[in-house]
Design a protein around this motif. Structure first.
Motif, PDB file in Angstrom:
ATOM      1  N   MET A 168      39.831   6.543  53.732  1.00 20.05           N
ATOM      2  CA  MET A 168      39.084   7.260  52.688  1.00 20.05           C
ATOM      3  C   MET A 168      37.857   7.952  53.255  1.00 20.05           C
ATOM      4  N   ALA A 169      37.188   7.314  54.208  1.00 23.67           N
ATOM      5  CA  ALA A 169      36.004   7.926  54.819  1.00 23.67           C
ATOM      6  C   ALA A 169      36.365   9.212  55.546  1.00 23.67           C
ATOM      7  N   PHE A 170      37.507   9.218  56.230  1.00 24.03           N
ATOM      8  CA  PHE A 170      37.918  10.430  56.941  1.00 24.03           C
ATOM      9  C   PHE A 170      38.185  11.567  55.968  1.00 24.03           C
ATOM     10  N   HIS A 171      38.950  11.284  54.911  1.00 21.55           N
ATOM     11  CA  HIS A 171      39.295  12.348  53.971  1.00 21.55           C
ATOM     12  C   HIS A 171      38.084  12.793  53.154  1.00 21.55           C
ATOM     13  N   TYR A 172      37.112  11.922  52.988  1.00 21.51           N
ATOM     14  CA  TYR A 172      35.917  12.281  52.217  1.00 21.51           C
ATOM     15  C   TYR A 172      34.882  12.977  53.096  1.00 21.51           C
ATOM     16  N   TRP A 173      34.410  12.295  54.123  1.00 20.63           N
ATOM     17  CA  TRP A 173      33.376  12.873  54.976  1.00 20.63           C
ATOM     18  C   TRP A 173      33.953  13.738  56.101  1.00 20.63           C
ATOM     19  N   GLY A 174      35.012  13.235  56.746  1.00 16.62           N
ATOM     20  CA  GLY A 174      35.560  13.924  57.908  1.00 16.62           C
ATOM     21  C   GLY A 174      36.104  15.300  57.588  1.00 16.62           C
ATOM     22  N   VAL A 175      36.969  15.382  56.584  1.00 18.23           N
ATOM     23  CA  VAL A 175      37.561  16.675  56.235  1.00 18.23           C
ATOM     24  C   VAL A 175      36.493  17.603  55.671  1.00 18.23           C
ATOM     25  N   ALA A 176      35.528  17.057  54.936  1.00 18.33           N
ATOM     26  CA  ALA A 176      34.430  17.885  54.425  1.00 18.33           C
ATOM     27  C   ALA A 176      33.657  18.517  55.579  1.00 18.33           C
ATOM     28  N   TYR A 177      33.453  17.752  56.640  1.00 16.18           N
ATOM     29  CA  TYR A 177      32.734  18.297  57.801  1.00 16.18           C
ATOM     30  C   TYR A 177      33.553  19.386  58.490  1.00 16.18           C
ATOM     31  N   ILE A 178      34.869  19.163  58.603  1.00 18.75           N
ATOM     32  CA  ILE A 178      35.736  20.176  59.215  1.00 18.75           C
ATOM     33  C   ILE A 178      35.698  21.471  58.405  1.00 18.75           C
ATOM     34  N   LEU A 179      35.795  21.346  57.083  1.00 18.25           N
ATOM     35  CA  LEU A 179      35.746  22.527  56.227  1.00 18.25           C
ATOM     36  C   LEU A 179      34.377  23.209  56.303  1.00 18.25           C
ATOM     37  N   HIS A 180      33.327  22.410  56.438  1.00 20.24           N
ATOM     38  CA  HIS A 180      31.989  22.966  56.593  1.00 20.24           C
ATOM     39  C   HIS A 180      31.902  23.822  57.855  1.00 20.24           C
ATOM     40  N   ARG A 181      32.466  23.331  58.947  1.00 18.79           N
ATOM     41  CA  ARG A 181      32.435  24.083  60.198  1.00 18.79           C
ATOM     42  C   ARG A 181      33.285  25.349  60.115  1.00 18.79           C
ATOM     43  N   ILE A 182      34.357  25.295  59.360  1.00 22.18           N
ATOM     44  CA  ILE A 182      35.248  26.451  59.254  1.00 22.18           C
ATOM     45  C   ILE A 182      34.687  27.508  58.321  1.00 22.18           C
TER      46      ILE A 182
END
Length: 230
Positions: free
Chosen positions: A88-102
């Protein structure tokens, strides 16, 4: 201005969530985050206690004492709880960070989007688990994915596991993410973002499929001192 975070409301209209995040202050959000994480941990724990994904561990009962098996089940439960938090942490924080960078959209404004995505993934797992519980048996693939179709004519389990990650809920998440991101201003438009989101989900599916080939059983045998299975 203030607005309340409503999971089911913004699930159907993520663009409205994006618009309000840019102009208003959100309230009632943290308790939703806590609720999703608590319910997610309970779901993973319930699946583990019921016996989902513990087939290999159950098979070891014939070679272990009852005490050793009990310890192994508790260790398995602790492991699945840690995995639930990491997942859950990956899909919540991790993917949000990836989308932020993109996209360069502020990281904190992407978190409410990913809470929607995390909730959808948990709903998917709940649906699959409910069907398995009703039938009294499990399957290696999800009926919400391309896995069952691939399993009928393919022998390569990596491809089957990969296609098993491409689900109806995954397509729904891509649609929600795209509608959310498109609500933000962009000099070049967001028309190229859809292929990027699809590529991101495909890459995650490839990685997840690879994780399925990690030799957990051999590691377990080595950990408890029974040697590595040949």
């Amino acid at each position: 201005m203030f607005f309340d975070y409503r999971f089911w409301r913004y699930l159907a209209s993520p663009h409205q969530l994006a618009e309000q995040l840019q102009t208003s202050t959100m309230r009632g959000y943290r308790k939703r985050v806590v609720a999703v994480f608590v319910l997610g941990v309970l779901l993973f724990a319930t699946r583990e206690v019921w016996g989902m994904n513990t087939e290999k561990l159950t098979a070891l009962l014939s070679t272990m004492t009852t005490a050793d098996y009990t310890v192994a089940r508790y260790a398995s439960l602790i492991g699945i709880l840690l995995w639930a938090i990491l997942y859950m942490a990956f899909h919540y924080w991790g993917v949000a960070y990836i989308l932020h960078r993109i996209t360069s959209i502020p990281f904190k404004q992407l978190l409410p989007l990913q809470l929607l995505a995390t909730g959808i993934l948990l709903i998917e797992k709940l649906l699959v688990f409910s069907i398995f519980a009703l039938k009294g048996e499990t399957a290696a693939v999800s009926f919400l994915s391309f896995g069952p179709l691939a399993n009928t004519f393919l022998d390569n389990w990596y491809i089957i596991f990969f296609l098993n990650q491409l689900t109806v809920m995954g397509a729904l998440i891509i649609g929600i993410q795209y509608r959310f991101i498109r609500a933000y201003p962009s000099d070049n438009g967001w028309y190229r973002m859809l292929p990027v989101l699809i590529g991101l989900h495909v890459a995650m599916a490839l990685l997840t499929a690879a994780v399925g080939f990690i030799p957990y059983e051999e590691w377990f045998h080595s950990l408890v001192g029974r040697g590595v299975v040949e």
